[in-house]
Scaffold this motif. Sequence first.
Motif, short mmCIF file in Angstrom:
data_model
loop_
_atom_site.label_atom_id
_atom_site.label_comp_id
_atom_site.label_asym_id
_atom_site.label_seq_id
_atom_site.Cartn_x
_atom_site.Cartn_y
_atom_site.Cartn_z
N VAL A 137 56.74 29.53 24.23
CA VAL A 137 56.41 28.22 23.68
C VAL A 137 55.43 28.42 22.53
O VAL A 137 54.27 28.78 22.75
N CYS A 138 55.91 28.18 21.31
CA CYS A 138 55.14 28.57 20.12
C CYS A 138 54.20 27.48 19.64
O CYS A 138 54.27 27.02 18.49
N GLY A 139 53.30 27.06 20.50
CA GLY A 139 52.22 26.17 20.08
C GLY A 139 52.47 24.70 20.32
O GLY A 139 53.60 24.25 20.46
N ASP A 140 51.36 23.94 20.42
CA ASP A 140 51.40 22.50 20.67
C ASP A 140 52.12 22.18 21.99
O ASP A 140 52.96 21.28 22.05
N VAL A 141 51.76 22.93 23.01
CA VAL A 141 52.23 22.58 24.35
C VAL A 141 51.71 21.18 24.68
O VAL A 141 52.44 20.33 25.19
N PHE A 142 50.42 20.98 24.36
CA PHE A 142 49.80 19.67 24.57
C PHE A 142 49.51 19.00 23.24
O PHE A 142 49.27 19.66 22.23
N GLU A 143 49.54 17.68 23.26
CA GLU A 143 49.28 16.89 22.06
C GLU A 143 47.86 17.11 21.55
O GLU A 143 47.59 17.02 20.36
N SER A 144 46.94 17.40 22.49
CA SER A 144 45.54 17.52 22.11
C SER A 144 44.80 18.28 23.21
O SER A 144 45.23 18.29 24.37
N ASN A 145 43.67 18.89 22.85
CA ASN A 145 42.83 19.50 23.87
C ASN A 145 42.14 18.45 24.74
O ASN A 145 41.53 18.78 25.75
N LEU A 146 42.24 17.18 24.35
CA LEU A 146 41.56 16.11 25.07
C LEU A 146 42.50 15.34 26.01
O LEU A 146 42.13 14.30 26.54
N VAL A 147 43.72 15.85 26.24
CA VAL A 147 44.63 15.11 27.13
C VAL A 147 44.01 14.99 28.53
O VAL A 147 43.23 15.85 28.96
N GLY A 148 44.39 13.94 29.24
CA GLY A 148 43.81 13.66 30.55
C GLY A 148 44.29 14.63 31.62
O GLY A 148 45.29 15.33 31.44
N PRO A 149 43.58 14.67 32.74
CA PRO A 149 43.97 15.57 33.84
C PRO A 149 45.33 15.23 34.42
O PRO A 149 46.00 16.11 34.98
N ASP A 150 45.78 13.97 34.27
CA ASP A 150 47.12 13.61 34.76
C ASP A 150 48.20 14.31 33.94
O ASP A 150 49.20 14.81 34.48
N VAL A 151 48.00 14.37 32.61
CA VAL A 151 48.96 15.05 31.73
C VAL A 151 49.02 16.54 32.08
O VAL A 151 50.10 17.14 32.18
N VAL A 152 47.84 17.14 32.31
CA VAL A 152 47.77 18.56 32.66
C VAL A 152 48.47 18.81 34.00
O VAL A 152 49.28 19.75 34.13
N ALA A 153 48.19 17.96 34.98
CA ALA A 153 48.77 18.17 36.32
C ALA A 153 50.29 18.08 36.28
O ALA A 153 50.99 18.90 36.88
N ARG A 154 50.82 17.09 35.53
CA ARG A 154 52.27 16.93 35.47
C ARG A 154 52.92 18.07 34.70
O ARG A 154 54.02 18.52 35.04
N ALA A 155 52.24 18.56 33.66
CA ALA A 155 52.76 19.72 32.92
C ALA A 155 52.87 20.93 33.85
O ALA A 155 53.88 21.64 33.85
N CYS A 156 51.84 21.14 34.66
CA CYS A 156 51.85 22.29 35.58
C CYS A 156 52.95 22.13 36.62
O CYS A 156 53.59 23.11 37.01
N GLU A 157 53.18 20.90 37.09
CA GLU A 157 54.27 20.65 38.03
C GLU A 157 55.61 21.01 37.40
O GLU A 157 56.47 21.63 38.03
N ALA A 158 55.80 20.60 36.13
CA ALA A 158 57.07 20.91 35.44
C ALA A 158 57.22 22.42 35.28
O ALA A 158 58.30 22.97 35.50
#
Length: 385
Positions: free
Chosen positions: A62-83
């Motif tokens: 995955v060549c960058g911009d996995v997340f929209e921002s370093n400030l995304v909420g913990p819900d976004v992080v948790a769902r990304a990890c689930e995926a």
Amino acid sequence: MRFVHTADWQLGMTRRYLGARPAKEAGGPTGEAQARFAGARLDAVRALGRIADDAGAAFVLVCGDVFESNLVGPDVVARACEALASFRTPVLLLPGNHDPADAACVLRRPDFARRCPPHVTVLDTPGVHEVAPGVEVVAAPWRSKHPLTDLVGEQLAALSPAPRGTLRVLAGHGELDVLDPDDDEPARIRRDGVLAALRDGRVHYVALGDRHSAWADAVDDRIRHAGTPEVTDFDEVDPGHVLVVDLDEHAARVRTETVGRWRFVRHDAALDTDDDLDALDVWLAARPDKERTAVRLVLRGTLSLRQRTRLDDLLAGHGHAYASVEVLEPHSDLATVPDDADLDALDLHGFAADAAAELFAAAAPEQGDAEARDALRLLHRLVTP
Ligand SMILES: [Mn+2]
């Protein structure tokens, strides 16, 4: 050696026109489209994981911009990890300009580290990483939002030709100089340097992110942008794909797989007559998958009050079926000019008729009083059935 090249997942992305913030006007977006859009980005990630698993890929890069921002909420992080946990294939995540490997990097946050599955590696350290026997990935992560050098060129300059039997993939993020010739931007990736590194065998494939449309270099198609797996904007040419790459020392065979399901569509229309309004109505009615489609209209022309009311009703009606229908005001040029039929239709008497006549005079094309036209549109809406 087979791997999956992707980039620009932009997890946590919000879009104003999908109702990311509550709309002020009644009947505006409620936010449900935004929630479905966020879900679709995760669906695209899961879909590309299945493609990698089924293809027997060595890894997903995955060549960058996995997340929209370093400030995304913990819900976004948790769902990304689930995926990510749904993949069997190892995953390599490169920090890009949206999620650079600075002190606040989301890919280094405790909430990410706690949930991140063991088959996921963050390429936050520049340089050569051995990811499988005989396979190296050379990482050029962004370490800040505004790098002052060509990060890819920097990595290529430090390399010798790959040892015999070793395949090397460079993972970078950013625009090539040929795609965006902007002399003031020091971080542009110099294409000449990339071509030279492929020629002399320092690397065998250059996987890039940042451009949200899929793209291959015309001289050497081993230089590629995968594009975003799910559309993010109206100006993207070919979003919604991932690349399945079969690589050897001499060539890359690349298969494009589609995982995106949303569409962002811009439509230009000239509106001067009822036939023009009919045509717009038909166009909006005919599009498939409306609940996963955002439409941006650029409208030009001159409508009477009655026609303008018809347009407003038409857009509101279709807007309920679509993820979003909005008129792009800065690029539109739509005038509402009352005609005699409009004045008759108001059927006013006494001082109200006098006021309407005054507004009509002020709203005439040669007067060009925009406030008078808005007042007449409102009056027309209030008094006509
Ligand atoms: Mn991006």
